[in-house]
Design a protein around this motif. Structure first.
Motif, PDB file in Angstrom:
ATOM      1  N   SER A 243       0.958  -1.338   0.093  1.00  0.00           N
ATOM      2  CA  SER A 243       0.025  -0.076  -0.174  1.00  0.00           C
ATOM      3  C   SER A 243       0.765   1.344   0.145  1.00  0.00           C
ATOM      4  O   SER A 243       0.806   2.214  -0.691  1.00  0.00           O
ATOM      5  CB  SER A 243      -0.939   0.062   1.293  1.00  0.00           C
ATOM      6  N   PRO A 409     -16.247   8.739   0.579  1.00  0.00           N
ATOM      7  CA  PRO A 409     -16.556   7.392   0.842  1.00  0.00           C
ATOM      8  C   PRO A 409     -16.266   6.789   1.975  1.00  0.00           C
ATOM      9  O   PRO A 409     -15.299   7.011   2.844  1.00  0.00           O
ATOM     10  CB  PRO A 409     -15.957   6.875  -0.448  1.00  0.00           C
ATOM     11  N   SER A 410     -17.137   6.123   2.703  1.00  0.00           N
ATOM     12  CA  SER A 410     -16.892   5.425   4.003  1.00  0.00           C
ATOM     13  C   SER A 410     -15.778   4.336   3.901  1.00  0.00           C
ATOM     14  O   SER A 410     -15.069   4.444   5.233  1.00  0.00           O
ATOM     15  CB  SER A 410     -18.283   4.825   4.299  1.00  0.00           C
ATOM     16  N   ASP A 411     -15.401   3.892   3.047  1.00  0.00           N
ATOM     17  CA  ASP A 411     -14.031   3.010   2.917  1.00  0.00           C
ATOM     18  C   ASP A 411     -12.895   3.742   2.920  1.00  0.00           C
ATOM     19  O   ASP A 411     -11.859   3.473   3.047  1.00  0.00           O
ATOM     20  CB  ASP A 411     -14.417   1.899   1.844  1.00  0.00           C
ATOM     21  N   VAL A 412     -12.975   4.980   2.420  1.00  0.00           N
ATOM     22  CA  VAL A 412     -11.738   6.045   2.386  1.00  0.00           C
ATOM     23  C   VAL A 412     -11.641   6.757   3.628  1.00  0.00           C
ATOM     24  O   VAL A 412     -10.396   7.083   3.954  1.00  0.00           O
ATOM     25  CB  VAL A 412     -11.858   6.814   1.082  1.00  0.00           C
ATOM     26  N   PRO A 414     -11.452   6.210   6.873  1.00  0.00           N
ATOM     27  CA  PRO A 414     -10.663   6.009   7.900  1.00  0.00           C
ATOM     28  C   PRO A 414      -9.025   5.990   7.423  1.00  0.00           C
ATOM     29  O   PRO A 414      -8.017   6.210   8.104  1.00  0.00           O
ATOM     30  CB  PRO A 414     -10.600   4.306   8.158  1.00  0.00           C
ATOM     31  N   HIS A 415      -8.611   6.348   5.975  1.00  0.00           N
ATOM     32  CA  HIS A 415      -7.373   6.253   5.672  1.00  0.00           C
ATOM     33  C   HIS A 415      -6.840   7.803   5.094  1.00  0.00           C
ATOM     34  O   HIS A 415      -5.958   7.848   4.304  1.00  0.00           O
ATOM     35  CB  HIS A 415      -7.350   5.269   4.423  1.00  0.00           C
ATOM     36  N   ARG A 421      -1.982   9.947   0.703  1.00  0.00           N
ATOM     37  CA  ARG A 421      -3.418   9.700   0.291  1.00  0.00           C
ATOM     38  C   ARG A 421      -4.229  10.745   0.040  1.00  0.00           C
ATOM     39  O   ARG A 421      -4.305  11.934   0.719  1.00  0.00           O
ATOM     40  CB  ARG A 421      -4.143   9.015   1.588  1.00  0.00           C
TER      41      ARG A 421
END
Length: 472
Positions: A243, A409-412, A414-415, A421
């Motif tokens: 990653s 977006p909810s999956d993005v 936290p990062h 990023r």
């Protein structure tokens, strides 16, 4: 050959096997030691006590006609002999296997003379010729009364026979059993060592591949022990490195884009100016303004990279002092008047407490506010709104920046604090290096502040809280 042997000796499998065999040897030594030093002496002491009780019990019956039979049975069960002496030491009766103990007839007579009137004597006699040991138990009769009654002493002699050294057959069987158990233990130790070393060797191979730059390492395991935890940790490390490598590539692409555009503009307008083809002073001033603006953009990009590198390396120490977050926030918003006007943004600032003092590094907190403001301006669509609030809650000062626009977006979400990023959303005005929020994360973490981000349909908010201090 010697080098290969040394290589085997230093392998984990051999060391595990050797350790297990050492445990087997220690266990067998302990068992034999317990047998010789504790179990056998205890057994012999119990046997002597039992012999003494039988003799005493028989003498207490005062039935001389049954004594011989009882003592003979006792001597036969022990593989020894019995002797009965009167008070003067005269042998009255004997029986059992007397041939073995006959060599000590004089010694046993003296022992019998010493065991008078209820006395008890225990002794061990060893033949210097045959190295044979005998236990001697002598019990004297006490309280003898009546006409014709006489005091007697009974001596029972029987050979010492430890249970682990009964005879040659028993010794051979013992050694055969020990050899078979050792072979079985060696095979089992080798199997266990192999089972434990295989996952370790697999982990070593995976770690070597990571060290050589092969980041596509997949480790699957069902183990629930420490080795399983280590395997899962290495797998997570591989995923994190992949990653990071991907994000680093994105950073290079973003930074290249950020540098290429202003450099192209600066070079183009500089070449025009160098050619001296400008006749209009106003147009010349406009083009010089573009060169200055793009130079500042380049400088800021480089500053972001250097700041993040120093923060990650821990090279910048915090210089804490009382800081008014309300004043810093208002000052930061004022510095963004041009982009706010350019993109027709509706910006409001709500200061709940104008004396919002915290202990912080003012330069670092200014950078946090600037980066959050950058983020809000970049992701707010034209004619959108930005709301900034400074609140006092439960002894904390909280700064919250909320902007309109597409949700993260909810999956993005936290990062978003990760380095390199970028969450691309509608309304974004320009590309950044992807380090702004990572710098915010590093600075607020160093301050021990609480921070986070919330995003829902139509708006996104970034906030941080610091402990309030007394007004200065």
């Amino acid at each position: 050959m010697m080098k290969r042997l040394l290589g085997i000796v230093h392998t984990l499998v051999f060391q595990l096997w050797l350790g297990m065999m050492a445990l087997v040897f220690i266990a067998m030594t302990v068992l034999v030691g317990m047998q010789v030093l504790w179990i056998e002496p205890s057994r012999q002491a119990a046997q002597i006590q039992a012999v003494e009780q039988i003799i005493t019990g028989q003498l207490s019956l005062r039935k001389p006609d049954t004594d011989a039979k009882a003592f003979a049975e006792l001597a036969d069960s022990l593989g020894g002999a019995f002797y009965v002496y009167d008070r003067e030491g005269k042998l009255i009766e004997s029986g059992g296997h007397t041939s073995g103990a006959s060599r000590w007839s004089n010694e046993m007579r003296e022992i019998a003379m010493s065991a008078q009137d209820g006395a008890t004597i225990h002794q061990t006699l060893i033949s210097p010729t045959f190295q044979t040991a005998y236990y001697i138990v002598a019990v004297g009769q006490s309280n003898v009364a009546g006409e014709g009654a006489q005091s007697r002493s009974v001596v029972v002699a029987y050979p010492v026979r430890p249970t682990i050294f009964l005879d040659k057959v028993a010794r051979r069987q013992l050694w055969e059993a020990a050899f078979a158990l050792t072979l079985a233990a060696a095979a089992l130790a080798g199997l266990i060592a192999r089972l434990y070393s295989l996952p370790i060797l697999s982990l070593d191979s995976a770690a070597r591949r990571l060290a050589e730059g092969d980041l596509v390492v997949t480790i699957s395991t069902r183990r629930r022990d420490e080795l399983g935890d280590l395997a899962r940790t290495i797998h997570r490390l591989s995923v994190s490195l992949r990653s990071a490598e991907t994000l680093k590539s994105e950073l290079i692409a973003n930074v290249s884009h950020e540098l290429r555009t202003p450099l192209a503009l600066i070079r183009g307008y500089a070449e025009i100016l160098d050619g001296g083809s400008y006749l209009d002073d106003e147009r010349r001033k406009q083009q010089l303004g573009i060169i200055i603006s793009e130079s500042e953009r380049l400088s800021r990009t480089v500053d972001d990279l250097l700041a993040f590198s120093k923060l990650r390396a821990g090279e910048q120490n915090l210089r804490r002092e009382p800081v008014n977050l309300a004043e810093l926030t208002e000052h930061t918003v004022k510095t963004y008047s041009l982009p706010i006007e350019q993109f027709k943004l509706n910006v409001s600032v709500d200061i709940e407490n104008p004396e919002a003092f915290v202990s912080a590094d003012p330069i670092k907190i200014m950078q946090v506010l600037s980066n959050l403001m950058d983020n809000a301006v970049n992701h707010t669509p034209e004619c959108g709104w930005i709301r900034i609030a400074v609140e006092s809650r439960g002894g904390d000062i909280t700064v919250r920046m909320t902007n309109s626009g597409e949700a993260i977006p909810s999956d993005v979400l936290p990062h978003i604090w990760d380095r390199y990023r970028q969450a691309l959303r509608g309304g974004q005005k320009r590309m950044g290096t992807g380090l702004g929020l990572a710098i915010v994360h590093a600075i607020l973490t160093a301050h021990g502040a609480k921070f986070g981000a919330d995003s829902s349909e139509g708006e996104t908010a970034f906030w941080f809280s610091m402990r309030a201090i007394a007004q200065v």
